[in-house]
Motif scaffolding. Structure first.
Motif, mmCIF file in Angstrom:
data_model
loop_
_atom_site.group_PDB
_atom_site.id
_atom_site.type_symbol
_atom_site.label_atom_id
_atom_site.label_comp_id
_atom_site.label_asym_id
_atom_site.label_seq_id
_atom_site.Cartn_x
_atom_site.Cartn_y
_atom_site.Cartn_z
ATOM 1 N N GLU A 5 0.847 -1.179 0.000
ATOM 2 C CA GLU A 5 0.000 0.000 0.000
ATOM 3 C C GLU A 5 0.884 1.231 0.000
ATOM 4 O O GLU A 5 1.825 1.342 0.783
ATOM 5 C CB GLU A 5 -0.891 -0.001 1.250
ATOM 6 C CG GLU A 5 -1.859 1.141 1.300
ATOM 7 C CD GLU A 5 -2.724 1.074 2.556
ATOM 8 O OE1 GLU A 5 -3.251 2.122 2.928
ATOM 9 O OE2 GLU A 5 -2.852 -0.006 3.135
ATOM 10 N N SER A 6 0.565 2.172 -0.829
ATOM 11 C CA SER A 6 1.354 3.405 -0.863
ATOM 12 C C SER A 6 0.608 4.492 -0.093
ATOM 13 O O SER A 6 -0.616 4.614 -0.188
ATOM 14 C CB SER A 6 1.605 3.853 -2.303
ATOM 15 O OG SER A 6 0.382 4.128 -2.927
ATOM 16 N N ILE A 7 1.359 5.230 0.702
ATOM 17 C CA ILE A 7 0.779 6.322 1.489
ATOM 18 C C ILE A 7 1.567 7.583 1.213
ATOM 19 O O ILE A 7 2.733 7.548 0.822
ATOM 20 C CB ILE A 7 0.799 5.999 2.994
ATOM 21 C CG1 ILE A 7 2.217 5.705 3.449
ATOM 22 C CG2 ILE A 7 -0.110 4.841 3.317
ATOM 23 C CD1 ILE A 7 2.347 5.580 4.943
ATOM 24 N N SER A 8 0.939 8.702 1.461
ATOM 25 C CA SER A 8 1.617 9.976 1.238
ATOM 26 C C SER A 8 2.527 10.298 2.418
ATOM 27 O O SER A 8 2.395 9.730 3.506
ATOM 28 C CB SER A 8 0.594 11.094 1.041
ATOM 29 O OG SER A 8 -0.118 11.290 2.239
ATOM 30 N N PHE A 9 3.447 11.205 2.179
ATOM 31 C CA PHE A 9 4.380 11.603 3.226
ATOM 32 C C PHE A 9 3.643 12.269 4.384
ATOM 33 O O PHE A 9 3.985 12.074 5.543
ATOM 34 C CB PHE A 9 5.440 12.558 2.639
ATOM 35 C CG PHE A 9 6.457 12.984 3.652
ATOM 36 C CD1 PHE A 9 7.423 12.105 4.087
ATOM 37 C CD2 PHE A 9 6.435 14.273 4.176
ATOM 38 C CE1 PHE A 9 8.365 12.492 5.023
ATOM 39 C CE2 PHE A 9 7.358 14.667 5.119
ATOM 40 C CZ PHE A 9 8.327 13.777 5.541
ATOM 41 N N GLN A 10 2.614 13.018 4.069
ATOM 42 C CA GLN A 10 1.831 13.701 5.101
ATOM 43 C C GLN A 10 1.126 12.684 6.009
ATOM 44 O O GLN A 10 1.113 12.836 7.220
ATOM 45 C CB GLN A 10 0.811 14.616 4.421
ATOM 46 C CG GLN A 10 0.226 15.644 5.327
ATOM 47 C CD GLN A 10 -0.667 16.608 4.556
ATOM 48 O OE1 GLN A 10 -1.238 16.247 3.529
ATOM 49 N NE2 GLN A 10 -0.765 17.829 5.053
ATOM 50 N N ASP A 11 0.567 11.656 5.425
ATOM 51 C CA ASP A 11 -0.057 10.604 6.232
ATOM 52 C C ASP A 11 0.975 9.856 7.066
ATOM 53 O O ASP A 11 0.702 9.416 8.186
ATOM 54 C CB ASP A 11 -0.798 9.604 5.342
ATOM 55 C CG ASP A 11 -2.066 10.196 4.745
ATOM 56 O OD1 ASP A 11 -2.563 11.205 5.303
ATOM 57 O OD2 ASP A 11 -2.559 9.638 3.746
ATOM 58 N N PHE A 12 2.159 9.711 6.501
ATOM 59 C CA PHE A 12 3.219 9.036 7.241
ATOM 60 C C PHE A 12 3.638 9.847 8.467
ATOM 61 O O PHE A 12 3.881 9.301 9.551
ATOM 62 C CB PHE A 12 4.427 8.816 6.317
ATOM 63 C CG PHE A 12 5.593 8.211 7.013
ATOM 64 C CD1 PHE A 12 5.598 6.865 7.362
ATOM 65 C CD2 PHE A 12 6.702 8.988 7.341
ATOM 66 C CE1 PHE A 12 6.685 6.309 8.014
ATOM 67 C CE2 PHE A 12 7.781 8.443 7.987
ATOM 68 C CZ PHE A 12 7.784 7.095 8.325
ATOM 69 N N MET A 13 3.695 11.157 8.337
ATOM 70 C CA MET A 13 4.147 12.007 9.435
ATOM 71 C C MET A 13 3.094 12.109 10.551
ATOM 72 O O MET A 13 3.440 12.115 11.725
ATOM 73 C CB MET A 13 4.507 13.409 8.913
ATOM 74 C CG MET A 13 5.760 13.420 8.050
ATOM 75 S SD MET A 13 7.185 12.691 8.866
ATOM 76 C CE MET A 13 7.575 13.919 10.057
ATOM 77 N N ASN A 14 1.837 12.193 10.217
ATOM 78 C CA ASN A 14 0.835 12.297 11.285
ATOM 79 C C ASN A 14 0.294 10.920 11.709
ATOM 80 O O ASN A 14 -0.602 10.831 12.530
ATOM 81 C CB ASN A 14 -0.306 13.235 10.890
ATOM 82 C CG ASN A 14 -1.122 12.711 9.723
ATOM 83 O OD1 ASN A 14 -1.000 11.567 9.331
ATOM 84 N ND2 ASN A 14 -1.944 13.575 9.175
ATOM 85 N N GLU A 15 0.824 9.870 11.167
ATOM 86 C CA GLU A 15 0.537 8.476 11.514
ATOM 87 C C GLU A 15 -0.940 8.109 11.356
ATOM 88 O O GLU A 15 -1.453 7.262 12.070
ATOM 89 C CB GLU A 15 1.012 8.154 12.928
ATOM 90 C CG GLU A 15 2.505 8.279 13.098
ATOM 91 C CD GLU A 15 2.957 7.929 14.501
ATOM 92 O OE1 GLU A 15 2.106 7.622 15.360
ATOM 93 O OE2 GLU A 15 4.169 7.942 14.734
ATOM 94 N N SER A 16 -1.598 8.741 10.429
ATOM 95 C CA SER A 16 -2.997 8.398 10.200
ATOM 96 C C SER A 16 -3.132 7.064 9.471
ATOM 97 O O SER A 16 -4.205 6.459 9.464
ATOM 98 C CB SER A 16 -3.702 9.502 9.423
ATOM 99 O OG SER A 16 -3.143 9.600 8.128
ATOM 100 N N TYR A 17 -2.075 6.580 8.879
ATOM 101 C CA TYR A 17 -2.129 5.300 8.188
ATOM 102 C C TYR A 17 -2.212 4.121 9.176
ATOM 103 O O TYR A 17 -2.615 3.027 8.802
ATOM 104 C CB TYR A 17 -0.904 5.123 7.281
ATOM 105 C CG TYR A 17 0.390 4.900 8.026
ATOM 106 C CD1 TYR A 17 0.862 3.614 8.242
ATOM 107 C CD2 TYR A 17 1.137 5.962 8.515
ATOM 108 C CE1 TYR A 17 2.037 3.399 8.924
ATOM 109 C CE2 TYR A 17 2.290 5.758 9.192
ATOM 110 C CZ TYR A 17 2.750 4.477 9.406
ATOM 111 O OH TYR A 17 3.905 4.273 10.085
ATOM 112 N N LYS A 18 -1.830 4.351 10.438
ATOM 113 C CA LYS A 18 -1.852 3.277 11.439
ATOM 114 C C LYS A 18 -3.247 3.003 11.992
ATOM 115 O O LYS A 18 -3.472 1.977 12.604
ATOM 116 C CB LYS A 18 -0.930 3.621 12.600
ATOM 117 C CG LYS A 18 0.534 3.547 12.234
ATOM 118 C CD LYS A 18 1.385 3.769 13.448
ATOM 119 C CE LYS A 18 2.852 3.663 13.108
ATOM 120 N NZ LYS A 18 3.697 3.883 14.285
ATOM 121 N N LYS A 19 -4.130 3.925 11.788
ATOM 122 C CA LYS A 19 -5.479 3.750 12.310
ATOM 123 C C LYS A 19 -6.228 2.761 11.440
ATOM 124 O O LYS A 19 -6.644 3.062 10.332
ATOM 125 C CB LYS A 19 -6.220 5.087 12.362
ATOM 126 C CG LYS A 19 -5.576 6.079 13.297
ATOM 127 C CD LYS A 19 -6.280 7.392 13.264
ATOM 128 C CE LYS A 19 -5.531 8.394 14.123
ATOM 129 N NZ LYS A 19 -6.062 9.734 13.990
#
Length: 97
Positions: A5-19
């Motif tokens: 899965e590819s995520i944006s850098f912004q999502d990576f920094m605020n860790e919203s991808y972990k939810k």
């Protein structure tokens, strides 16, 4: 094979991808204690207990007065009725619960 899965850098920094959104699955639970202790406060159970306690107190009062003939008759009847009342109350409690 794992899905990439590819995520944006912004999502990576605020860790919203972990939810991770998880759905709760309904499941059944069973209890080994099928009744509450407060269920014993049933008026019928309390009435039966009060009657038994009243007979015992009357019997002891008559014994102190010296009326042993009546006390002997009451005790001979209650030898049969006390166990019957006890088991009847238990059966009533289990059936009506």
């Amino acid at each position: 094979m794992k899905k990439t899965e590819s995520i944006s850098f912004q999502d990576f920094m605020n860790e919203s991808y972990k939810k991770v959104k998880r759905r709760s699955r309904p499941y059944r639970t069973f209890s080994f204690v099928p009744f509450s202790p407060f269920a014993m406060l049933d008026p019928t159970i309390l009435t039966i207990g009060g009657i038994v306690l009243g007979v015992v107190l009357i019997e002891r009062f008559l014994e102190r007065l010296g009326v042993l003939d009546i006390v002997d008759k009451i005790s001979s009847v209650m030898r049969f009725l006390f166990p019957l009342t006890f088991f009847g109350a238990i059966i009533y409690f289990l059936v009506t619960f």
